[in-house]
Design an enzyme around this catalytic site. Structure first.
Site, PDB file in Angstrom:
ATOM      1  N   ASP A 101       0.961  -1.090   0.073  1.00 43.68           N
ATOM      2  CA  ASP A 101      -0.319   0.040  -0.072  1.00 43.68           C
ATOM      3  C   ASP A 101       0.912   1.276  -0.035  1.00 43.68           C
ATOM      4  O   ASP A 101       1.483   1.666   0.942  1.00 43.68           O
ATOM      5  CB  ASP A 101      -0.906   0.147   1.210  1.00 43.68           C
ATOM      6  CG  ASP A 101      -1.949   1.077   1.330  1.00 43.68           C
ATOM      7  OD1 ASP A 101      -1.524   2.070   0.696  1.00 43.68           O
ATOM      8  OD2 ASP A 101      -3.155   0.874   1.576  1.00 43.68           O
ATOM      9  N   HIS A 102       1.093   1.846  -1.087  1.00 44.09           N
ATOM     10  CA  HIS A 102       2.164   2.836  -1.372  1.00 44.09           C
ATOM     11  C   HIS A 102       2.202   3.953  -0.303  1.00 44.09           C
ATOM     12  O   HIS A 102       3.039   4.476  -0.005  1.00 44.09           O
ATOM     13  CB  HIS A 102       2.485   3.248  -2.872  1.00 44.09           C
ATOM     14  CG  HIS A 102       1.382   4.262  -3.121  1.00 44.09           C
ATOM     15  ND1 HIS A 102       0.137   3.770  -3.550  1.00 44.09           N
ATOM     16  CD2 HIS A 102       1.506   5.637  -3.311  1.00 44.09           C
ATOM     17  CE1 HIS A 102      -0.532   5.009  -4.124  1.00 44.09           C
ATOM     18  NE2 HIS A 102       0.410   5.962  -3.890  1.00 44.09           N
ATOM     19  N   GLU A 147      -7.548  14.471  -5.456  1.00 38.39           N
ATOM     20  CA  GLU A 147      -6.949  14.523  -6.659  1.00 38.39           C
ATOM     21  C   GLU A 147      -7.286  15.403  -7.870  1.00 38.39           C
ATOM     22  O   GLU A 147      -8.623  15.614  -7.907  1.00 38.39           O
ATOM     23  CB  GLU A 147      -6.533  13.225  -7.330  1.00 38.39           C
ATOM     24  CG  GLU A 147      -5.966  11.980  -6.448  1.00 38.39           C
ATOM     25  CD  GLU A 147      -6.053  10.894  -6.900  1.00 38.39           C
ATOM     26  OE1 GLU A 147      -4.783  10.460  -7.612  1.00 38.39           O
ATOM     27  OE2 GLU A 147      -6.821   9.988  -7.191  1.00 38.39           O
ATOM     28  N   HIS A 157      -5.608   2.761   1.008  1.00 38.87           N
ATOM     29  CA  HIS A 157      -4.913   4.196   1.539  1.00 38.87           C
ATOM     30  C   HIS A 157      -5.625   4.795   2.801  1.00 38.87           C
ATOM     31  O   HIS A 157      -5.045   4.892   3.620  1.00 38.87           O
ATOM     32  CB  HIS A 157      -4.669   5.107   0.465  1.00 38.87           C
ATOM     33  CG  HIS A 157      -4.222   4.491  -1.092  1.00 38.87           C
ATOM     34  ND1 HIS A 157      -3.198   3.540  -0.701  1.00 38.87           N
ATOM     35  CD2 HIS A 157      -4.574   4.739  -2.067  1.00 38.87           C
ATOM     36  CE1 HIS A 157      -2.828   3.075  -2.132  1.00 38.87           C
ATOM     37  NE2 HIS A 157      -3.749   3.729  -2.905  1.00 38.87           N
ATOM     38  N   LYS A 216     -11.772  12.096  -7.481  1.00 38.58           N
ATOM     39  CA  LYS A 216     -11.027  12.791  -8.712  1.00 38.58           C
ATOM     40  C   LYS A 216     -11.632  14.148  -9.230  1.00 38.58           C
ATOM     41  O   LYS A 216     -12.684  14.315  -8.878  1.00 38.58           O
ATOM     42  CB  LYS A 216     -11.173  11.571  -9.882  1.00 38.58           C
ATOM     43  CG  LYS A 216     -10.786  10.265  -9.581  1.00 38.58           C
ATOM     44  CD  LYS A 216      -9.326   9.904  -9.869  1.00 38.58           C
ATOM     45  CE  LYS A 216      -8.942   8.626  -9.633  1.00 38.58           C
ATOM     46  NZ  LYS A 216      -7.475   8.362  -9.207  1.00 38.58           N
TER      47      LYS A 216
HETATM   48  C1  BG6 Z   1      -3.488   4.756  -6.390  1.00 29.92           C
HETATM   49  C2  BG6 Z   1      -4.898   4.857  -7.316  1.00 29.92           C
HETATM   50  O1  BG6 Z   1      -3.458   3.612  -5.590  1.00 29.92           O
HETATM   51  O2  BG6 Z   1      -3.403   5.919  -5.761  1.00 29.92           O
HETATM   52  C3  BG6 Z   1      -4.727   5.856  -8.109  1.00 29.92           C
HETATM   53  O3  BG6 Z   1      -5.123   3.493  -7.897  1.00 29.92           O
HETATM   54  C4  BG6 Z   1      -4.460   7.249  -7.279  1.00 29.92           C
HETATM   55  O4  BG6 Z   1      -6.345   6.064  -8.680  1.00 29.92           O
HETATM   56  C5  BG6 Z   1      -3.207   6.889  -6.702  1.00 29.92           C
HETATM   57  O5  BG6 Z   1      -4.488   8.089  -8.267  1.00 29.92           O
HETATM   58  C6  BG6 Z   1      -2.825   8.266  -5.829  1.00 29.92           C
HETATM   59  O6  BG6 Z   1      -1.483   8.126  -5.206  1.00 29.92           O
HETATM   60  P1  BG6 Z   1      -0.854   9.354  -4.603  1.00 29.92           P
HETATM   61  O7  BG6 Z   1       0.637   8.752  -4.402  1.00 29.92           O
HETATM   62  O8  BG6 Z   1      -0.519  10.264  -6.151  1.00 29.92           O
HETATM   63  O9  BG6 Z   1      -1.597   9.986  -3.928  1.00 29.92           O
END
Ligand code: BG6
Length: 500
Positions: free
Chosen positions: A181-182, A220, A244, A344
């Site tokens: 989960d980045h 976003e 997230h 979005k």
């Molecule tokens: C991803 C989603 O996990 O996270 C995307 O699939 C999203 O839809 C992205 O845009 C957002 O990541 P970050 O790091 O740019 O906030």
């Protein structure tokens, strides 16, 4: 010394490799974090005339996507020598025979059995068959030396995630499985643990005695771009909330860990997920709001509505915005709402966590001072602005007693001169080191799915009638304002920019 390592990237010609993995690995290389003996093997279906052509493509990605902008070319050739590419079918047995041979020949050359990492940067439907092949070819039998990395989506609902976990656990040890989960790799997210548990100051007020409510916004400014096909199967709830946002919520709500042991931290987070109130399907409308963007204008540019995006059905009911009111039903958080929202094409790109404290128990100032009197607020700006700020009341200079909110700010750029590692750098380094703290354990993923299942089911049952219901460049549908306004509260948007 770090263990010699071979990193196979399945999906080596794909977008993730280009945008995230290689720029992150190159930064690790530049910062001397990679093992001395290290190679990256890209595997995919695209053909490249030579390794050189593959490396050139990666170089373009590094230039476009790396957080570093200067001095990139100095060491590129040294790094590129570690990287090769093979056009192979990941569903064919002889691919795995070849992989086995390469590992053996490297072990002979390096005179040590290397750590082997298989990174699944492939479409989700390919994950189970690839895992099966790895198991059949006995490529992951050494638990201490072999690891697999999985990207989201990890399942599409609780059932599919559970089945996938069962398949994987029948072949591998949980310790070998790294589910990314980045968000957990982001510096500002990890810092929540330091803020909460390395300071004695905040813990005594971290409960329903002092906290009125919590808000998490992940907004976003992009639409779904060219990911319509994926997004049609996902929607904002699956794409952002299940993973997230719930992870951010866990960082705020978890109990203090006894140690920094990976399982200890993950246990404490699972406790939060388990305590999250399961919303009654009949009551979902009172707790959750969905939205979908229409066509319109985004920062002066005409943009399509979601239903007009590529690979999206013109009647699609899929949500590009979701807001939910959660409750953590335990002693610490009883009756404290956690309002979360994500969307979005929002007005600003911002990931923000705000802790709203209760107002002071007694107001003793002159009544004319009360207009600007506000309860305390603590804000974690996760991105793109990176700071932590505490808002409190101060007396405005002058002959009268006028109160005004002011901020005490800790700003990353000022404190550390920027250059924080990207999430993928931290996470890849952890995989190489075999540290699973920032990765999702099987039970965490399933517990998170359980939390959002009633919402998914209720939304599936009752198709939305009023969508698209928000314009690009806004803060989402009106219903999202109503969700919080009916409790006498309002969404916090972007914090003022810190003055450099
Ligand atoms: C991803 C989603 O996990 O996270 C995307 O699939 C999203 O839809 C992205 O845009 C957002 O990541 P970050 O790091 O740019 O906030």
């Amino acid at each position: 010394m770090k263990a010699s390592t071979i990193l196979f990237i399945f999906g080596g010609s794909g977008d993730l490799t280009n945008r995230k993995l290689i720029p992150a690995l190159y930064n690790l290389f530049l910062d001397n974090y990679l093992p001395e003996k290290f190679i990256v093997v890209g595997v995919g279906r695209t053909s490249f005339a030579s390794d050189e052509e593959y490396r050139n493509k990666l170089w373009e990605g590094v230039n476009e996507f790396s957080r570093r902008k200067d001095e990139l070319s100095l060491q590129w050739q040294n790094f590129a020598n570690y990287v090769s590419y093979h056009e192979l079918d990941l569903l064919a047995d002889d691919t795995y025979q070849k992989i086995n041979d390469w590992i053996n020949s490297k072990a002979e050359e390096w005179k040590v059995q290397p750590t082997v990492i298989f990174y699944m940067a492939v479409a989700p439907q390919l994950v189970p068959p690839i895992a099966k092949k790895l198991s059949e070819h006995k490529l992951c039998t050494d638990c201490a030396k072999t690891r697999m990395v999985f990207e989201k989506p990890f399942g599409n609902d609780w059932q599919s995630a559970h089945e996938l976990n069962q398949v994987l656990s029948s072949m591998f040890d949980e310790e070998q499985i790294f589910r990314i989960d980045h968000y957990l790799g982001k510096e500002t997210v990890q810092n929540i643990l330091a803020f909460r548990f390395a300071n004695a100051l905040f813990e005594p007020i971290w409960s329903n005695n002092y906290i009125d409510h919590v808000q998490i916004t992940v907004a976003e400014t992009v639409g779904v771009e060219d990911r319509g096909g994926y997004y049609e199967q996902a929607g904002a709830l699956r794409d952002m909330v299940q993973n997230h946002i719930l992870q951010l919520l866990c960082m705020i709500a978890m109990e203090p860990p006894v140690s920094f042991d990976a399982n200890e931290i993950r246990n404490k987070k699972v406790d939060v997920l388990r305590a999250l109130r399961k919303i009654d399907p009949e009551e979902v409308h009172a707790y959750a709001v969905r939205g979908q963007y229409s066509g319109g204008w985004m920062k002066g540019k005409a943009v399509n509505g979601y239903r007009q995006e590529k690979n999206v059905s013109p009647q699609s009911p899929v949500e590009t915005f979701a807001a939910v009111k959660f409750f953590v039903d335990n002693w610490r958080w009883e009756n404290v709402p956690f309002y979360v929202r994500t969307g979005k094409y929002m007005h600003e790109k911002t990931t923000l966590i705000t802790i709203h404290f209760k107002k002071a128990p007694h107001y003793s100032f002159p009544s004319e001072a009360a207009d600007t009197w506000r309860p305390n607020q603590l804000t974690f700006s996760i991105q793109p602005q990176m700071d932590i700020r505490i808002r409190f009341q101060a007396k405005k200079p002058g002959p009268e007693m006028i109160l005004t909110p002011v901020d005490m700010v800790f700003n990353y750029a000022e404190a550390y001169a920027g250059q924080e590692p990207e999430a993928y750098e931290t996470l890849l380094e952890d995989v190489i080191e075999g540290n699973p703290t920032l990765f999702m354990r099987a039970d965490q993923v399933e517990a998170a799915w359980k939390v959002i299942t009633p919402i998914l089911e209720a939304w599936q049952k009752r198709m939305p009638v009023d969508i698209p219901n928000y314009a690009p460049d806004s803060w989402g549908p009106e219903d999202a304002e109503a969700l919080i306004a009916k409790d006498g509260r309002f969404w916090t948007t972007v914090p003022p920019i810190t003055k450099e």
